[in-house]
Design a protein around this motif. Structure first.
Motif, PDB file in Angstrom:
ATOM      1  N   ASP A  57      -4.854  -8.185  -2.104  1.00 58.64           N
ATOM      2  CA  ASP A  57      -3.492  -7.898  -1.647  1.00 58.64           C
ATOM      3  C   ASP A  57      -2.640  -7.340  -2.783  1.00 58.64           C
ATOM      4  OD1 ASP A  57      -4.214  -8.827   0.833  1.00 58.64           O
ATOM      5  OD2 ASP A  57      -3.244 -10.783   0.618  1.00 58.64           O
TER       6      ASP A  57
ATOM      7  N   LEU B 288      -1.226  -0.095  -5.429  1.00 54.63           N
ATOM      8  CA  LEU B 288      -1.500   1.267  -4.968  1.00 54.63           C
ATOM      9  C   LEU B 288      -0.313   1.836  -4.200  1.00 54.63           C
ATOM     10  CD1 LEU B 288      -5.228   0.919  -3.808  1.00 54.63           C
ATOM     11  CD2 LEU B 288      -4.358   1.950  -5.917  1.00 54.63           C
ATOM     12  N   ALA B 289       0.480   0.931  -3.626  1.00 53.07           N
ATOM     13  CA  ALA B 289       1.679   1.367  -2.891  1.00 53.07           C
ATOM     14  C   ALA B 289       2.886   1.537  -3.799  1.00 53.07           C
ATOM     15  CB  ALA B 289       1.996   0.351  -1.793  1.00 53.07           C
ATOM     16  N   GLY B 290       2.709   1.264  -5.095  1.00 53.78           N
ATOM     17  CA  GLY B 290       3.774   1.513  -6.052  1.00 53.78           C
ATOM     18  C   GLY B 290       4.343   0.296  -6.740  1.00 53.78           C
ATOM     19  N   ARG B 291       3.877  -0.900  -6.404  1.00 57.10           N
ATOM     20  CA  ARG B 291       4.389  -2.099  -7.068  1.00 57.10           C
ATOM     21  C   ARG B 291       3.933  -2.115  -8.520  1.00 57.10           C
ATOM     22  NH1 ARG B 291       1.527  -7.973  -6.529  1.00 57.10           N
ATOM     23  NH2 ARG B 291       2.644  -9.016  -8.224  1.00 57.10           N
TER      24      ARG B 291
ATOM     25  N   ARG C 113      -3.735  -5.633  -5.325  1.00 62.79           N
ATOM     26  CA  ARG C 113      -4.170  -4.253  -5.576  1.00 62.79           C
ATOM     27  C   ARG C 113      -3.545  -3.296  -4.567  1.00 62.79           C
ATOM     28  NH1 ARG C 113      -8.430  -0.666  -3.971  1.00 62.79           N
ATOM     29  NH2 ARG C 113      -9.173   0.611  -5.725  1.00 62.79           N
ATOM     30  N   GLU C 114      -3.504  -3.698  -3.300  1.00 59.37           N
ATOM     31  CA  GLU C 114      -2.891  -2.842  -2.289  1.00 59.37           C
ATOM     32  C   GLU C 114      -1.416  -2.610  -2.593  1.00 59.37           C
ATOM     33  OE1 GLU C 114      -4.359  -1.181   0.197  1.00 59.37           O
ATOM     34  OE2 GLU C 114      -6.245  -1.915  -0.678  1.00 59.37           O
ATOM     35  N   SER C 115      -0.737  -3.649  -3.066  1.00 58.55           N
ATOM     36  CA  SER C 115       0.665  -3.492  -3.438  1.00 58.55           C
ATOM     37  C   SER C 115       0.818  -2.552  -4.626  1.00 58.55           C
ATOM     38  CB  SER C 115       1.270  -4.860  -3.776  1.00 58.55           C
ATOM     39  OG  SER C 115       1.302  -5.692  -2.633  1.00 58.55           O
TER      40      SER C 115
END
Length: 244
Positions: free
Chosen positions: A28, A34-37, A30-32
């Motif tokens: 989770d 990749l979304a710019g976090r 990593r997904e954040s």
């Protein structure tokens, strides 16, 4: 003193459970990312040896779950050292958990998928059960001493190269410049003697790759305890000869 159930199957189930939960947290995160976090990053032994806030969060989750499932056991983690009821550390027959919350942190930081959560149970310094879970690929590697090694439930067997020159060798490199130079010299000497060399950036996954026969051997000098505690058992139980 903590729980000391020596049943490797029960310990393996616990290792898989907590590693899977931590892998979900890491996935989770990593997904954040990749979304710019943005994620806080610090360094350890050198400027190239990084630790992220997610490493720490993953390890703390594992510690909390082990404290609930195996109260009083000792936990040795890469980021926070030894925790739990350490007053009985070293007691014969006592279970110690060895944890790498993200093996392959540099890969994780750069968005590469080759990293894993590693959890091993040791008794008297010997790994008896372990799990390595890949947050991105979703693969789960497990082993119990004397009970074999598995990838997503499928039994694993190592390869059997005919000779050194047909051996696909995996390796890794340390973060301290002086050690890396020695490692590079060793590998340079091997290049003309083996089929080829691979380097994933995760010692745990390299060892698991040997267990699956994806590579024929793995060598690296200077690994830390948490790098190999689970994965070396997986390789050994699949038929590899392990020398630490």
């Amino acid at each position: 003193m903590g729980t000391t159930d020596p049943d490797p199957a029960a310990l393996a189930a616990t290792a898989e459970e907590v590693a899977t939960e931590a892998a979900g947290l890491v996935r989770d995160a990593r997904e954040s990312m990749l979304a710019g976090r943005t994620v806080a990053v610090d360094t350890k032994s050198s400027r190239t040896d990084v630790v992220t806030a997610v490493d720490t969060e993953s390890e703390r989750l594992i510690r909390a779950r082990l404290a609930a499932l195996r109260p009083g056991d000792v936990v040795l983690g890469e980021e926070e050292g030894t925790g739990g009821d350490t007053g009985g550390a070293g007691t014969p027959g006592r279970v110690e958990w060895v944890v790498d919350p993200i093996d392959g942190t540099v890969n994780f930081l750069y968005g590469l998928p080759a990293f894993a959560v590693s959890v091993a149970a040791q008794i008297d310094g010997v790994s008896v059960a372990g799990a390595v879970v890949e947050p991105v690929a979703g693969r789960t590697w497990t082993a119990t001493r004397g009970g074999g090694a598995r990838l997503d439930g499928r039994a694993l067997t190592t390869s059997a190269p005919e000779a050194l020159e047909t051996t696909l060798l995996a390796t890794g490199f340390a973060y301290r410049a002086e050690r890396r130079a020695r490692q590079a010299e060793l590998i340079a000497g091997m290049l003309g003697r083996v089929r080829d060399i691979r380097r994933s950036g995760s010692a745990a996954l390299d060892l698991c790759g040997v267990a699956a026969g994806w590579t024929d051997a793995y060598v690296e000098h200077g690994l830390s305890h948490w790098d190999w505690a689970a994965a070396a058992l997986i390789a050994e139980e699949a038929g590899a000869v392990v020398s630490l």
